[in-house]
Enzyme design. Structure first.
Site, PDB file in Angstrom:
ATOM      1  N   ARG A   1      -2.959   2.195  11.734  1.00 32.05           N
ATOM      2  CA  ARG A   1      -3.763   1.807  12.887  1.00 32.05           C
ATOM      3  C   ARG A   1      -3.618   2.904  13.932  1.00 32.05           C
ATOM      4  O   ARG A   1      -2.525   3.503  14.058  1.00 32.05           O
ATOM      5  CB  ARG A   1      -3.258   0.478  13.491  1.00 32.05           C
ATOM      6  CG  ARG A   1      -3.620  -0.768  12.692  1.00 32.05           C
ATOM      7  CD  ARG A   1      -5.123  -1.069  12.764  1.00 32.05           C
ATOM      8  NE  ARG A   1      -5.502  -2.282  12.064  1.00 32.05           N
ATOM      9  CZ  ARG A   1      -5.957  -2.338  10.814  1.00 32.05           C
ATOM     10  NH1 ARG A   1      -6.076  -1.218  10.116  1.00 32.05           N
ATOM     11  NH2 ARG A   1      -6.305  -3.485  10.267  1.00 32.05           N
TER      12      ARG A   1
ATOM     13  N   HIS B   1     -12.374   5.315   9.468  1.00 32.50           N
ATOM     14  CA  HIS B   1     -11.657   4.108   9.043  1.00 32.50           C
ATOM     15  C   HIS B   1     -12.257   3.540   7.753  1.00 32.50           C
ATOM     16  O   HIS B   1     -12.793   2.426   7.739  1.00 32.50           O
ATOM     17  CB  HIS B   1     -11.668   3.041  10.150  1.00 32.50           C
ATOM     18  CG  HIS B   1     -10.612   1.979   9.939  1.00 32.50           C
ATOM     19  ND1 HIS B   1     -10.064   1.255  10.971  1.00 32.50           N
ATOM     20  CD2 HIS B   1     -10.000   1.528   8.807  1.00 32.50           C
ATOM     21  CE1 HIS B   1      -9.173   0.395  10.483  1.00 32.50           C
ATOM     22  NE2 HIS B   1      -9.123   0.554   9.165  1.00 32.50           N
TER      23      HIS B   1
ATOM     24  N   GLU C   1     -11.412   2.906  18.231  1.00 32.10           N
ATOM     25  CA  GLU C   1     -12.513   3.041  17.267  1.00 32.10           C
ATOM     26  C   GLU C   1     -13.743   2.291  17.758  1.00 32.10           C
ATOM     27  O   GLU C   1     -13.597   1.219  18.337  1.00 32.10           O
ATOM     28  CB  GLU C   1     -12.065   2.467  15.918  1.00 32.10           C
ATOM     29  CG  GLU C   1     -10.985   3.310  15.304  1.00 32.10           C
ATOM     30  CD  GLU C   1     -10.378   2.659  14.065  1.00 32.10           C
ATOM     31  OE1 GLU C   1     -10.959   1.691  13.528  1.00 32.10           O
ATOM     32  OE2 GLU C   1      -9.322   3.117  13.639  1.00 32.10           O
TER      33      GLU C   1
ATOM     34  N   ILE D   1       0.847  -1.207   0.000  1.00 35.05           N
ATOM     35  CA  ILE D   1       0.000   0.000   0.000  1.00 35.05           C
ATOM     36  C   ILE D   1       0.879   1.253   0.000  1.00 35.05           C
ATOM     37  O   ILE D   1       0.608   2.213  -0.725  1.00 35.05           O
ATOM     38  CB  ILE D   1      -0.974   0.005   1.203  1.00 35.05           C
ATOM     39  CG1 ILE D   1      -1.892  -1.224   1.158  1.00 35.05           C
ATOM     40  CG2 ILE D   1      -1.808   1.288   1.214  1.00 35.05           C
ATOM     41  CD1 ILE D   1      -2.795  -1.390   2.377  1.00 35.05           C
TER      42      ILE D   1
HETATM   43  C1  8YV Z   1     -10.679  -1.811   6.817  1.00 39.37           C
HETATM   44  C2  8YV Z   1      -8.222  -2.289   7.178  1.00 39.37           C
HETATM   45  O1  8YV Z   1     -11.070  -0.518   6.481  1.00 39.37           O
HETATM   46  O2  8YV Z   1      -7.809  -4.173   5.839  1.00 39.37           O
HETATM   47  C3  8YV Z   1      -7.529  -3.557   6.855  1.00 39.37           C
HETATM   48  O3  8YV Z   1      -6.668  -3.962   7.650  1.00 39.37           O
HETATM   49  O4  8YV Z   1      -7.899  -1.603   8.081  1.00 39.37           O
HETATM   50  C4  8YV Z   1      -9.303  -1.825   6.291  1.00 39.37           C
HETATM   51  O5  8YV Z   1      -9.310  -2.444   5.082  1.00 39.37           O
HETATM   52  C5  8YV Z   1     -10.897  -2.089   8.257  1.00 39.37           C
HETATM   53  O6  8YV Z   1     -10.654  -3.417   8.511  1.00 39.37           O
HETATM   54  C6  8YV Z   1     -12.267  -1.643   8.730  1.00 39.37           C
HETATM   55  O7  8YV Z   1     -12.890  -2.523   9.570  1.00 39.37           O
END
Ligand code: 8YV
Length: 326
Positions: A235, A282, A264, A158
């Site tokens: 995070r 998020h 969160e 990413i």
């Molecule tokens: C989601 C993420 O937005 O894949 C992940 O680890 O943080 C994101 O894709 C997240 O899991 C929301 O619940």
């Protein structure tokens, strides 16, 4: 219930792609439908596979321990700090996540959040709605992407997709990771503090978990300095949130764009009250298109396991081994 089909315990929301996909290949025990969660788990402790449909659902060791024959936990999300990786490693349980399918979506969101934070688009939009433009034009933004360098904290898939977008914007990129990456040509900064001192924008895109807990602390924020902008796409745990709030309040950094938070969905009132902060709930990967691909990958990992094949995307710490039979 007796069945010849492989059995799976589904933990988390009953998402259509996950439910439909798993129902077609397994007998699915859905925790969300249980009246008494504990009794339900106890009654199905023989299952060898768990599917987890949301990173908000924690998978601690003591939960996995309730399934003595457990072989695989196929989870939603590229991040897997919601699962007890050490426990899984020690007990030969394979954990899978959903990488790759969300890379471009999260990178799009990161650029959107960066632009919103630097150029104050949400604030300017609120200004128009409040009718203030009729009185005078929105003030020029102090920050700009022009003539700035972005320091990336993390340079995984990413991070690289974000960096590619910054290349196209003509914004120079440097990065900090523990070890330099051979597959990228950006300048590697071995010291996070020195990188923070040298750049105006920090983009956080590292995995969560104990290894990165409070990596962005008061010292890093001070190194970033009064013109500095922090973007957190990783995070909440990676940033010392009280230290960030203090740095913003004291104007020791200029602004922050946050997609993630320590607790969160609770967002500290202090952040909500500040106008130099852009807050997102998020939603890095949160389009129907991408979320369905992530959900499908949970199903595909379980499908591979039921066929006795290696799951598609085991996490690095728990590679598939021949004794994880399926
Ligand atoms: C989601 C993420 O937005 O894949 C992940 O680890 O943080 C994101 O894709 C997240 O899991 C929301 O619940």
């Amino acid at each position: 219930m007796t069945t010849d089909k492989p059995e799976v315990m589904l933990i988390g929301p009953l998402k259509p792609v996950v439910v439909k996909g798993l129902d077609a290949i397994c007998a699915v025990h859905k925790v969300a439908e249980a009246r008494d969660r504990d009794a339900f788990i106890a009654a199905h402790s023989h299952v060898r596979a768990i599917a987890c449909s949301d990173t908000a659902c924690k998978i601690p060791g003591d939960l996995m321990a309730r399934f003595p024959k457990l072989e695989i936990v196929a989870s939603f999300g590229v991040g897997y700090d919601h699962m007890d990786v050490k426990w899984a490693m020690a007990h030969d349980v394979v954990l899978t996540n959903t990488p790759n399918v969300l890379t471009e979506e999260v990178a799009d969101t990161a650029l959107g959040l960066l632009l919103c934070t630097v150029r104050e688009f949400p604030q300017a939009e609120r200004y128009v709605r409040a009718g203030k433009w009729l009185e005078r034009g929105y003030p020029l933004t102090k920050a700009t992407l022009r003539n700035r360098t972005v320091g990336m904290v993390g340079m995984g898939a990413i991070g690289q997709a974000i960096a590619r977008r910054l290349d196209a914007f003509g914004v120079p990129v440097v990065y900090h990771t523990r070890q330099p990456r051979r597959d990228v040509s950006y300048l590697h900064c071995p010291s996070l503090i020195e990188m923070a001192r040298a750049v105006d924008i920090l983009m956080i895109i590292v995995p969560g978990g104990p290894g990165t807990q409070n990596l962005i602390n008061a010292e890093v924020l001070d190194a970033l300095g009064p013109d500095g902008i922090l973007i957190n796409m990783a995070r909440g745990s990676v940033v010392d949130e009280p230290a960030l709030i203090k740095a913003l309040q004291d104007k020791r950094i200029m602004a922050a764009g946050l997609d993630v938070f320590a607790k969160e969905p609770e967002v500290p009132q202090e952040l909500i009250a500040m106008d130099n902060v852009v807050l997102l709930p998020h939603l890095g990967s949160a389009s129907v298109y991408t979320r369905e691909k992530m959900d499908q990958l949970i199903v595909d990992n379980i499908a591979a396991w039921t066929a006795g094949k290696p799951p598609l995307t085991p996490v690095a710490e728990t590679p598939w081994r021949s004794w994880n039979k399926g």
